[in-house]
Design a protein around this motif. Structure first.
Motif, PDB file in Angstrom:
ATOM      1  N   LEU B  96       0.841  -1.205   0.000  1.00  0.00           N
ATOM      2  CA  LEU B  96       0.000   0.000   0.000  1.00  0.00           C
ATOM      3  C   LEU B  96       0.874   1.252   0.000  1.00  0.00           C
ATOM      4  O   LEU B  96       0.607   2.229  -0.711  1.00  0.00           O
ATOM      5  N   PHE B  97       1.917   1.204   0.789  1.00  0.00           N
ATOM      6  CA  PHE B  97       2.885   2.305   0.810  1.00  0.00           C
ATOM      7  C   PHE B  97       3.483   2.527  -0.576  1.00  0.00           C
ATOM      8  O   PHE B  97       3.495   3.636  -1.110  1.00  0.00           O
ATOM      9  N   TYR B  98       3.930   1.437  -1.193  1.00  0.00           N
ATOM     10  CA  TYR B  98       4.572   1.523  -2.503  1.00  0.00           C
ATOM     11  C   TYR B  98       3.605   2.080  -3.557  1.00  0.00           C
ATOM     12  O   TYR B  98       3.940   2.993  -4.307  1.00  0.00           O
ATOM     13  N   TYR B 106       5.857  10.181  -7.158  1.00  0.00           N
ATOM     14  CA  TYR B 106       7.103  10.454  -6.439  1.00  0.00           C
ATOM     15  C   TYR B 106       7.251  11.907  -6.017  1.00  0.00           C
ATOM     16  O   TYR B 106       8.283  12.521  -6.192  1.00  0.00           O
ATOM     17  N   ARG B 107       6.164  12.418  -5.465  1.00  0.00           N
ATOM     18  CA  ARG B 107       6.235  13.776  -4.955  1.00  0.00           C
ATOM     19  C   ARG B 107       5.697  13.860  -3.528  1.00  0.00           C
ATOM     20  O   ARG B 107       5.256  14.901  -3.076  1.00  0.00           O
ATOM     21  N   ASP B 599      13.189  14.860 -12.154  1.00  0.00           N
ATOM     22  CA  ASP B 599      13.580  14.572 -10.771  1.00  0.00           C
ATOM     23  C   ASP B 599      14.826  15.339 -10.344  1.00  0.00           C
ATOM     24  O   ASP B 599      15.004  15.634  -9.170  1.00  0.00           O
ATOM     25  N   GLU B 600      15.663  15.643 -11.322  1.00  0.00           N
ATOM     26  CA  GLU B 600      16.904  16.328 -10.972  1.00  0.00           C
ATOM     27  C   GLU B 600      16.623  17.723 -10.401  1.00  0.00           C
ATOM     28  O   GLU B 600      17.237  18.145  -9.435  1.00  0.00           O
ATOM     29  N   GLU B 628      13.457   4.082  -0.275  1.00  0.00           N
ATOM     30  CA  GLU B 628      12.843   2.762  -0.445  1.00  0.00           C
ATOM     31  C   GLU B 628      12.366   2.528  -1.876  1.00  0.00           C
ATOM     32  O   GLU B 628      12.575   1.482  -2.446  1.00  0.00           O
ATOM     33  N   VAL B 629      11.659   3.532  -2.419  1.00  0.00           N
ATOM     34  CA  VAL B 629      11.040   3.368  -3.734  1.00  0.00           C
ATOM     35  C   VAL B 629      11.829   4.207  -4.728  1.00  0.00           C
ATOM     36  O   VAL B 629      12.013   5.401  -4.491  1.00  0.00           O
ATOM     37  N   HIS B 630      12.268   3.600  -5.814  1.00  0.00           N
ATOM     38  CA  HIS B 630      13.053   4.381  -6.759  1.00  0.00           C
ATOM     39  C   HIS B 630      12.193   4.917  -7.880  1.00  0.00           C
ATOM     40  O   HIS B 630      11.529   4.157  -8.578  1.00  0.00           O
ATOM     41  N   PRO B 631      12.169   6.233  -8.028  1.00  0.00           N
ATOM     42  CA  PRO B 631      11.317   6.864  -9.034  1.00  0.00           C
ATOM     43  C   PRO B 631      11.560   6.320 -10.445  1.00  0.00           C
ATOM     44  O   PRO B 631      12.701   6.176 -10.865  1.00  0.00           O
ATOM     45  N   THR B 632      10.476   5.995 -11.128  1.00  0.00           N
ATOM     46  CA  THR B 632      10.564   5.527 -12.516  1.00  0.00           C
ATOM     47  C   THR B 632       9.532   6.295 -13.338  1.00  0.00           C
ATOM     48  O   THR B 632       8.652   6.940 -12.791  1.00  0.00           O
TER      49      THR B 632
END
Lengths: 248, 637
Positions: B96-98, B106-107, B599-600, B628-632
């Motif tokens: 659920l977090f992911y 990713y914000r 993202d940069e 934990e989660v890598h932005p894609t």
């Protein structure tokens, strides 16, 4: 289309009110009833005249705020519909439409079409809940509740607390409103512990607020926008009698 | 100003437990000595006020409605997410977090979202204990459905009235505290100012909407749970009374406003029928499971839908996104509908609608099955449009539905102003740039039942405060300030309608700060908004007097605030030269036309500080770290 409106105007709780004539000249059949009033008000505001006060909020039939008596019927002519969901295609060219507030001793007029329904909150405060604090709740699946019971409880819980039942009743009784909450909670296992206390406390509070009693006319059921059946009142009465026998 | 999110150290899964232990406590006998103001009685406000009352605090709870039960949380339809894994389908707190972090593009802050996922399970238990009649299976256990593109079934629901039932649960708990005199309830009160003394939030100024009296209330801490700002766009799915006033006026007293440009546009609403329209009605997104979205291939094709042959229809979502088809996420579906209408292929009288067609599903499954699944929605659609969706395709169009931005808060849900706490939709914290379906109810109740009862105790126990009463000069100053605004509104005496100006603002916002934004459109809005604000203050007509129920005056005050706030929303959108979630900048898209994050340069929370009406606000950045989660890049092709 063009309509003639007769609208209840009353400047404050203690002043006398009267019906005032207005013309609604640019009514589209796609408008909701409240949007028709918005347009009338916009015209008044532009002329610097005091707008007609009426309550509404969600405008999709769920918050229970809107509260107009249209041609003598709370929420107007459509069954199972709040006045915010009533559309102007229900009316025809040249109709005269009378708009009044909910009328009941327990609902004093605040201004124009706005009434004070806090009496209903006080009835809930007297016992319309399960007394559990946040923190120690068991797992949600700890108690199995048969689907039929959960569904019947949900039918009662669907009440939006608008007060149309009170406005329609010649006794200004809040029995359908109370019956719905008492049914919801007494049907479910969670509500058992306070079952008897609850029904007695709520009915005593309703009496103190000036709501009348029930004489089985069924007007409440007929105007209820959520079509809550009068069998909820029968269930409440049974609960009340049992409670009185057990406790007194 | 250095923004400190106060995120606890340690492993993600242990942060909240550790923090709970490390926070200071208020002795049970001392709690009644503290007064806490809570503004708002929706899911966040009512749950907070009830919980704090249960703990023994002296709570003052305010709402603008005539009853706390009418707050707009009541209108939420679909459901509430919780990582219970009752379906044994692989759900977990981590999943659920992911999903929430990814769905937010990713914000959002990882630690806040993880806590939200953890608390989700407690919410369901609490609500069941209160007697919320959730849907159940024949065995008597709780039922779930899938929602909003999630791959597990974690959504709990009570027919199409989940928000109503959860709110009534919180409302009943609140009324129990009112009965026990732990909470004092003030209905029909509108917050007009925040009182700040020595840098701490110490009270509020409200207008009693029935008598017009300006009232002052002092406290040791203030909670705002006053909802979102969707009605800045005039037409939205929000209630007509929803407004930005409470949080905007707190912002003007120093609270930072975070990410105002993150607005959610829901793809399936009933389209606008005319100038008179006051609000838009949502049709649950579940309809896209069986409905097919299309427009005519030709521009300006005015034939009725049944006269347009199959070969001349463009099922554009199926064509462009073969793997997700009609089930692309909300932001993608909304943008594509707008694109089709902008090309002149929109349908209906206004040309601002697309078809949602059930003919194939009815032929495949039968009208009975469709009725069982969507009967109430079809009924509501017919009531509003007078068209039968079993016979003719529905016409739908996107509308503003939810706002992810709000006042900036730290991990404790406290703003940069000590003592001012912000809960629910009014804060910015958990949904990033896009909220997933069935997550708003979860956040409101997590904040109110399970976060604020701990964090407010920590604040009160670790802060020394002088005793203040509502006679303090700061209260007088704020009350005078509120009174001045009222006098000013009533003295314009122009000839323009309040609604007319609000509608005009909505048009600017929708056209230029809506679903697809460009530097050019945003600059245009930033010129138009101040101009409209001047027109308002020079030409608005606010009839009546200040000393009784005056709905025109209430409305004018809210529109006046929107005319200031809208500028900040547009400015934030202009500064964020990337696309993310609900914020789509046309300049920033992939070659396939999808939202392209940067993202940069933009992986931060934009928190704005007020410097004066019409003046450039100051930007503060809170960098976002993803451990934990890598932005894609999201893709739905």
């Amino acid at each position: 289309m063009k309509l003639k409106l007769k609208i209840w105007r009353q400047t404050g709780p203690t002043s006398a009110g009267r019906l005032v004539d207005y013309a609604a000249d640019h009514v589209s059949p796609d408008m909701s009833f409240l949007e028709m009033l918005d347009v009338v008000n916009e015209g008044l505001i532009k002329q610097g005249e005091d707008a007609i006060a009426f309550d509404s909020d969600c405008r999709e039939g769920i918050c229970g705020t809107c509260s107009l008596v249209v041609n003598g019927i709370p929420h107007g002519p459509d069954r199972g519909t709040t006045v915010c969901q009533l559309h102007m295609r229900r009316f025809k060219e040249g109709d005269t439409v009378t708009i009044e507030p909910w009328r009941a001793v327990a609902f004093p007029v605040v201004k124009d079409l706005v009434v004070d329904r806090s009496a209903m909150d006080r009835v809930i405060a007297a016992g319309g809940y399960v007394s559990v604090n946040v923190g120690g709740a068991p797992d949600g699946n700890a108690i199995a509740i048969p689907k039929e019971i959960a569904e019947t409880a949900m039918d009662s819980a669907a009440c939006i607390g608008c007060g149309a039942c009170v406005a329609a009743c010649k006794n200004a009784s809040a029995h359908l409103f109370m019956g719905a909450k008492i049914s919801h909670l007494s049907l479910l296992p969670q509500g058992q512990a306070e079952r008897q206390r609850r029904v007695v406390a709520m009915i005593e509070q309703a009496d103190a607020e000036g709501f009348g009693s029930c004489s089985n006319e069924g007007e409440c059921e007929a105007v209820c926008p959520k079509e809550i059946p009068i069998s909820n009142i029968a269930r409440m009465t049974r609960e009340y009698m049992k409670a009185m026998l057990a406790t007194r | 100003m250095k923004l400190d999110a106060k995120t606890p150290s340690g492993a993600l899964a242990e942060k909240w437990d550790r923090h709970k232990f490390e926070m200071k406590l208020v002795n049970p006998a001392n709690k009644r000595k503290y007064t806490v103001i809570c503004v708002g009685t929706g899911l966040a406000g009512a749950s907070a006020a009830a919980s704090l009352g249960e703990l023994g605090y002296n709570v003052l709870n305010f709402c603008i409605q005539d009853s706390p039960r009418r707050a707009h949380s009541i209108a939420a339809q679909g459901g509430i997410n919780a990582a219970k894994n009752y379906q044994n389908d692989g759900d977990s707190v981590y999943r659920l977090f992911y999903d929430t972090v990814k769905g937010g593009d990713y914000r959002s802050r990882e630690a806040n979202v993880y806590r939200l996922a953890q608390l989700s399970v407690n919410i369901i238990d609490q609500c069941v204990a209160q007697g919320v009649p959730f849907a159940r299976e024949y065995g008597g256990l709780l039922d779930n459905r899938s929602f909003g593109g999630a791959q597990v079934s974690r959504t709990f629901y009570a027919r199409g009235q989940t928000g109503q039932q959860l709110l009534l649960g919180a409302y009943q708990s609140l009324m129990r505290q009112v009965h026990q005199r732990a909470v004092r309830l003030f209905t029909r009160r509108e917050m007009l100012d925040l009182v700040v003394i020595d840098g701490q939030a110490r009270g509020i100024i409200v207008r009693n909407l029935m008598t017009g009296a300006i009232e002052r209330y002092a406290a040791d801490a203030v909670i705002l749970a006053t909802g979102g700002y969707g009605t800045a766009y005039y037409l939205s799915t929000n209630a007509v009374g929803s407004n930005v006033t409470a949080i905007w006026r707190a912002h003007k007293r120093g609270a930072l406003f975070a990410n105002p440009c993150y607005t959610q546009i829901h793809p399936t609403c009933i389209p606008v029928s005319g100038e008179h329209q006051s609000k838009l009605t949502l049709m649950s997104e579940s309809l896209r499971n069986d409905g097919r979205v299309w427009v005519p291939k030709k521009t300006g094709d005015a034939r009725s839908p049944e006269q347009i042959p199959e070969a001349e229809r463009d099922y554009y979502l199926e064509r462009k996104y073969p793997s997700f088809g009609n089930l692309v996420p909300r932001d993608v579906a909304s943008r594509n509908a707008k694109e089709a209408c902008d090309e002149g292929r929109g349908v209906g009288e206004s040309g601002l609608a697309v078809y949602l067609d059930f003919q194939d599903a009815i032929q495949r499954l039968g009208a009975d099955v469709i009725k069982e699944k969507y009967g109430n929605l079809f009924h509501m659609y017919q009531k509003i449009t007078d068209e039968n969706p079993y016979k003719v395709p529905m016409r739908i169009y996107p509308a503003i539905h939810y706002t992810m931005g709000g006042l900036w808060v730290d991990y404790n849900l406290m703003s940069n102003l000590p003592g001012l706490h912000v809960l629910g939709e009014a804060n910015f914290s958990d949904h990033g740039a896009n909220r997933l379906g069935a997550s708003a109810l979860m956040q409101g109740l997590a904040d109110g039942y399970f976060v604020i009862p701990y964090t407010i105790g920590h604040y009160l126990a670790s802060t020394t405060q002088p005793k203040v009463t509502a006679d303090h000069d700061a209260f007088k100053e704020a009350a005078d300030n509120a009174q001045r605004q009222i006098t000013r509104l009533l003295s314009v005496k122009g000839n323009r309608g309040i609604r007319e100006i609000h509608r005009e603002l909505g048009r600017i916002m929708w056209d230029d700060v809506g679903m697809a934004r460009t530097a050019e459109s945003l600059e245009r809005a930033l010129t138009a908004i101040p101009k409209l604000r001047d027109e308002f203050w020079n030409g608005v007509s606010v009839p009546g007097t200040p000393d009784n129920l005056n709905q025109s005056l209430e409305y004018a005050g809210r529109v006046a605030d929107y005319l200031e706030f809208a500028e900040l929303l547009a400015l934030d959108a202009l500064h964020r030269r990337e696309s993310c979630g609900g914020h789509f900048r046309e300049e920033s898209q992939t070659p396939e036309g999808e939202a392209l994050r940067d993202d940069e340069n933009y992986a931060y929370v934009a928190a704005w500080e007020f410097t004066g009406v019409g003046r450039q606000p100051e930007l503060h950045k809170e960098p976002l770290q993803f451990e934990e989660v890598h932005p894609t890049q999201r893709s739905y092709k």
